[in-house]
Write a protein that holds these residues in place. Sequence first.
Motif, PDB file in Angstrom:
ATOM      1  N   LEU A   1       0.906  -1.181  -0.042  1.00  0.00           N
ATOM      2  CA  LEU A   1       0.171  -0.117   0.051  1.00  0.00           C
ATOM      3  C   LEU A   1       0.911   1.294  -0.165  1.00  0.00           C
ATOM      4  N   ASP A   2       0.832   2.163  -1.053  1.00  0.00           N
ATOM      5  CA  ASP A   2       1.531   3.279  -1.151  1.00  0.00           C
ATOM      6  C   ASP A   2       0.563   4.357  -0.722  1.00  0.00           C
ATOM      7  N   VAL A   3       0.816   5.075   0.342  1.00  0.00           N
ATOM      8  CA  VAL A   3       0.197   6.373   0.685  1.00  0.00           C
ATOM      9  C   VAL A   3       0.988   7.512   0.192  1.00  0.00           C
ATOM     10  N   LEU A   4       0.343   8.104  -0.891  1.00  0.00           N
ATOM     11  CA  LEU A   4       1.155   9.128  -1.758  1.00  0.00           C
ATOM     12  C   LEU A   4       1.019  10.599  -1.138  1.00  0.00           C
ATOM     13  N   PRO A   5       2.012  11.362  -1.499  1.00  0.00           N
ATOM     14  CA  PRO A   5       1.646  12.651  -0.593  1.00  0.00           C
ATOM     15  C   PRO A   5       0.446  13.133  -0.721  1.00  0.00           C
ATOM     16  N   GLU A   6      -0.428  13.196  -1.727  1.00  0.00           N
ATOM     17  CA  GLU A   6      -1.566  13.949  -1.478  1.00  0.00           C
ATOM     18  C   GLU A   6      -2.661  12.938  -0.857  1.00  0.00           C
ATOM     19  N   GLY A   7      -2.282  11.933  -0.216  1.00  0.00           N
ATOM     20  CA  GLY A   7      -3.058  11.044   0.770  1.00  0.00           C
ATOM     21  C   GLY A   7      -2.735  11.331   1.888  1.00  0.00           C
ATOM     22  N   LEU A   8      -1.666  11.926   2.366  1.00  0.00           N
ATOM     23  CA  LEU A   8      -1.260  12.437   3.722  1.00  0.00           C
ATOM     24  C   LEU A   8      -1.561  13.853   4.146  1.00  0.00           C
ATOM     25  N   ALA A   9      -2.276  14.507   3.324  1.00  0.00           N
ATOM     26  CA  ALA A   9      -2.965  15.714   3.813  1.00  0.00           C
ATOM     27  C   ALA A   9      -1.718  17.043   4.110  1.00  0.00           C
ATOM     28  N   GLY A  10      -0.661  16.618   3.554  1.00  0.00           N
ATOM     29  CA  GLY A  10       0.440  17.666   3.556  1.00  0.00           C
ATOM     30  C   GLY A  10       1.368  17.641   4.552  1.00  0.00           C
ATOM     31  N   ALA A  11       1.021  16.665   5.471  1.00  0.00           N
ATOM     32  CA  ALA A  11       1.931  16.461   6.715  1.00  0.00           C
ATOM     33  C   ALA A  11       3.374  15.926   6.339  1.00  0.00           C
ATOM     34  N   ASP A  12       4.284  16.478   7.209  1.00  0.00           N
ATOM     35  CA  ASP A  12       5.771  15.899   6.881  1.00  0.00           C
ATOM     36  C   ASP A  12       5.913  14.721   7.227  1.00  0.00           C
ATOM     37  N   THR A  13       6.637  13.955   6.344  1.00  0.00           N
ATOM     38  CA  THR A  13       6.903  12.314   6.557  1.00  0.00           C
ATOM     39  C   THR A  13       8.498  12.330   7.006  1.00  0.00           C
ATOM     40  N   GLY A  14       8.768  11.239   7.695  1.00  0.00           N
ATOM     41  CA  GLY A  14      10.018  11.025   8.002  1.00  0.00           C
ATOM     42  C   GLY A  14      10.819  10.024   7.023  1.00  0.00           C
ATOM     43  N   HIS A  15      12.005   9.597   7.253  1.00  0.00           N
ATOM     44  CA  HIS A  15      12.869   8.703   6.589  1.00  0.00           C
ATOM     45  C   HIS A  15      13.010   7.363   7.593  1.00  0.00           C
ATOM     46  N   GLY A  16      12.793   6.333   6.869  1.00  0.00           N
ATOM     47  CA  GLY A  16      13.117   4.848   7.855  1.00  0.00           C
ATOM     48  C   GLY A  16      12.471   3.850   7.286  1.00  0.00           C
ATOM     49  N   THR A  17      12.717   2.416   7.849  1.00  0.00           N
ATOM     50  CA  THR A  17      11.954   1.410   7.718  1.00  0.00           C
ATOM     51  C   THR A  17      11.638   0.671   8.982  1.00  0.00           C
ATOM     52  N   THR A  18      10.721   0.186   9.405  1.00  0.00           N
ATOM     53  CA  THR A  18      10.252  -0.892  10.646  1.00  0.00           C
ATOM     54  C   THR A  18       9.182  -1.399  10.306  1.00  0.00           C
ATOM     55  N   ASN A  19       8.819  -2.369  11.388  1.00  0.00           N
ATOM     56  CA  ASN A  19       7.737  -3.233  11.431  1.00  0.00           C
ATOM     57  C   ASN A  19       6.476  -2.493  12.067  1.00  0.00           C
ATOM     58  N   VAL A  20       5.284  -2.649  11.855  1.00  0.00           N
ATOM     59  CA  VAL A  20       4.381  -1.884  12.757  1.00  0.00           C
ATOM     60  C   VAL A  20       3.226  -3.018  13.091  1.00  0.00           C
ATOM     61  N   ASP A  21       2.753  -2.705  14.481  1.00  0.00           N
ATOM     62  CA  ASP A  21       1.857  -3.667  15.164  1.00  0.00           C
ATOM     63  C   ASP A  21       0.339  -3.545  14.346  1.00  0.00           C
ATOM     64  N   VAL A  22      -0.086  -4.584  13.722  1.00  0.00           N
ATOM     65  CA  VAL A  22      -1.273  -4.953  13.435  1.00  0.00           C
ATOM     66  C   VAL A  22      -1.802  -5.779  14.000  1.00  0.00           C
ATOM     67  N   ASN A  23      -2.652  -5.624  15.207  1.00  0.00           N
ATOM     68  CA  ASN A  23      -3.164  -6.693  15.962  1.00  0.00           C
ATOM     69  C   ASN A  23      -4.459  -7.086  15.736  1.00  0.00           C
ATOM     70  N   ASN A  24      -5.170  -8.143  16.193  1.00  0.00           N
ATOM     71  CA  ASN A  24      -6.654  -8.272  15.923  1.00  0.00           C
ATOM     72  C   ASN A  24      -7.490  -7.364  16.311  1.00  0.00           C
ATOM     73  N   PRO A  25      -7.563  -6.760  17.743  1.00  0.00           N
ATOM     74  CA  PRO A  25      -8.390  -5.600  18.106  1.00  0.00           C
ATOM     75  C   PRO A  25      -8.280  -4.434  17.098  1.00  0.00           C
ATOM     76  N   LEU A  26      -7.084  -4.232  16.620  1.00  0.00           N
ATOM     77  CA  LEU A  26      -6.840  -2.968  15.651  1.00  0.00           C
ATOM     78  C   LEU A  26      -7.618  -3.498  14.351  1.00  0.00           C
ATOM     79  N   ARG A  27      -7.400  -4.720  13.860  1.00  0.00           N
ATOM     80  CA  ARG A  27      -8.251  -5.115  12.713  1.00  0.00           C
ATOM     81  C   ARG A  27      -9.651  -4.840  12.976  1.00  0.00           C
ATOM     82  N   GLU A  28     -10.099  -5.486  13.800  1.00  0.00           N
ATOM     83  CA  GLU A  28     -11.569  -5.175  14.272  1.00  0.00           C
ATOM     84  C   GLU A  28     -12.144  -3.734  14.078  1.00  0.00           C
ATOM     85  N   ALA A  29     -11.418  -2.935  14.927  1.00  0.00           N
ATOM     86  CA  ALA A  29     -11.680  -1.363  14.793  1.00  0.00           C
ATOM     87  C   ALA A  29     -11.561  -0.922  13.384  1.00  0.00           C
ATOM     88  N   LEU A  30     -10.521  -1.205  12.704  1.00  0.00           N
ATOM     89  CA  LEU A  30     -10.421  -0.633  11.345  1.00  0.00           C
ATOM     90  C   LEU A  30     -11.786  -1.194  10.352  1.00  0.00           C
TER      91      LEU A  30
END
Length: 493
Positions: free
Chosen positions: A105-134
Motif C-alpha cells: 500500500l503506497d500512501v502518496l503525498p496527496e493522501g497524507l494531507a500535506g503533513a511531513d513524513t520522515g525517513h526509515g523502515t520498521t515493522n508496525v503492530d497490526v493486532n486483532n483488536p486493531l483489525r476489528e476496529a479498522l
Amino acid sequence: MSRSIQALAYARPSALTTEGGTGLLGLETSGGLTPVGREAHPQFFAGFLSSPQAAARGLLAVADVAATRYHQRTLRASLDPVVTAGGDRLRFESFSGCCGVYARLDVLPEGLAGADTGHGTTNVDVNNPLREALSRLSGDEPLHLRVGPDELAVTTADGPVVEKKVPLPDRWLRGFAEAQVITAGFDLRAELSAAEAVRFLRTLPRTTTGAGAAGRGSLWVVPAGRTLRPTTRPVPGAVCLPGPERLTALQRVLRHATALRVYGPAAPGGAATAAAATAAAWEVTLPGMRLTLTLSPEPSRGFSGEGAVLEALATDEAAADADLVSVLLSWEPRIDTADLAAQSGLSPQRVRAALTRLGTAGRVGYDAADAAYFHRELPYDAGRAEARNPRLTAARALLADGAVHLHTPATAPGPGTATVRSGERHYQVREAAGGVLSCTCQWWADYRGRRGPCKHALAVRMARRGRTATAPTATAPTATTAPATVTAAGETR
C-alpha cells in the motif's frame, strides 16, 4: 523450509481511538533503521489522512495478506507489515505465509494531507483488536494517523510492554529480492475504469475448490474494449492471472477504487504471451494511494524460488558495485538509475545489477507504477539470503571443485559451449541468442529459463567471468579448466 524467530518489541499495542469526533490511529513501531541509525521505536509520521476509509481498508488488505497462506493453508502465517517512510510517502508491505503474494500500500503525498513524513523502515503492530476496529470504521470523520510512539510514550516508557515472536522463513528474505527483480521487467498491460474494475474483480473466485485446484489455478485475461475477458489460454495480448482467488484482498478497497491497472512481462509486437504461467501485478488506485498485489506464477510457487537474482549474486563485480551504490542511497521514494550511474561512475547496467544485489538484503524495492526503484532498509543479511540459495551454493561448489570445462574454439562442439561434471553425469551448457545459457539438465528441460539459470549454467557464467578477469588482454586466450569429480551426488534444484 528453514525458519528463524524474529522478536518484535512495541512500546504498546497499536490502536484506533476517538477523541472529540476525530479518529486517532496509532501504529506502533519496532526496531527500525533511520538516517541516524537504528532506533527502538522510530517516529515517521503524525498527521491527517485525506481518505480515512480507503487508507484503513488498504492497511487491512496488506495485513490480510501477511496473515494468509494461499498454498498449504493449514500452516501458520503471521508477520507484521513493514512500513517505509520515504520523505513524501508511506509504503506498507507484506508477504503471504506461502511467499506467493506480495502486497504493498503506497500512501502518496496527496493522501497524507500535506503533513511531513520522515525517513526509515520498521515493522508496525497490526493486532486483532486493531483489525476489528479498522473494519468498523465508517463515515467521513477525520482520521489522524501516527506512525511511531507519541511524545507521552517516548518520555514515559521504560521498555517495551508488548512483544511478539513471529516465524521468519528464510524464503521470505529471498522473496523481497525476487519480487523486485521480476517486477522491474513489467509493463503496463491493461487499465480499467473504476466501474469496470469492480465488475471484473467481483466475478473472480474467492476460494479454490476441488482437489488439486491450486495446481490448476492459472487463468489468462485479455483486454476487450473497456474490460478484461477471461480466457483459458494465452492468446495474443493476454496477461496471466495465476490463482485468481489470491486477489481476494483487493475486495477490501473496491468501493474506493478509481481505476485498476495490470502489469506483466512485456509482449513485444503484440505476440502471444508464452504458454507458461508468469507473475503479474494488480494495482487498484485509490484517492491519494495505490494498493498492489503481485502474484507469483503459480499458487504453489513462492517468489523465493524464481531465481531472478542469481545472475547478480554470482558475480563479485556486483558485490563491489553494491557497496559503492549503497552509500549513495538516501531513502529516496524514487531511485533514478541514471543519477546513480553518474554519481558512481558505473554503467546503468552495473547500477541495476548492484541494486539487485542490494535487494537480497531488502534494501531496495521496485514500484511498477513509477517504473523506479525505492530505498528501504530491512533487518536482513544479504549473505544469509545468498547462503540459503541452493542453486547458487551448488554452482560455487562445482566451480571450486574444478567441474567446469570451458571449451576453446578448437575443441568446442559448438559456439559458446562448456561441459560441467556433476556426480557421475556430464552436462552440456550452450550460449543461445541474447547470452542466455541453456543446459542439458532436467532443470532446464522443466523450466527453459523461466525460473532462472540452473546450477550448471551459473557455474559456467562464473567461470567465464573469472577467466575474463584474469586474462592478460581482452582477447588473449587462456587455458581451460580441467574437469574434476564432484563429491556431492544428485541434482540440487
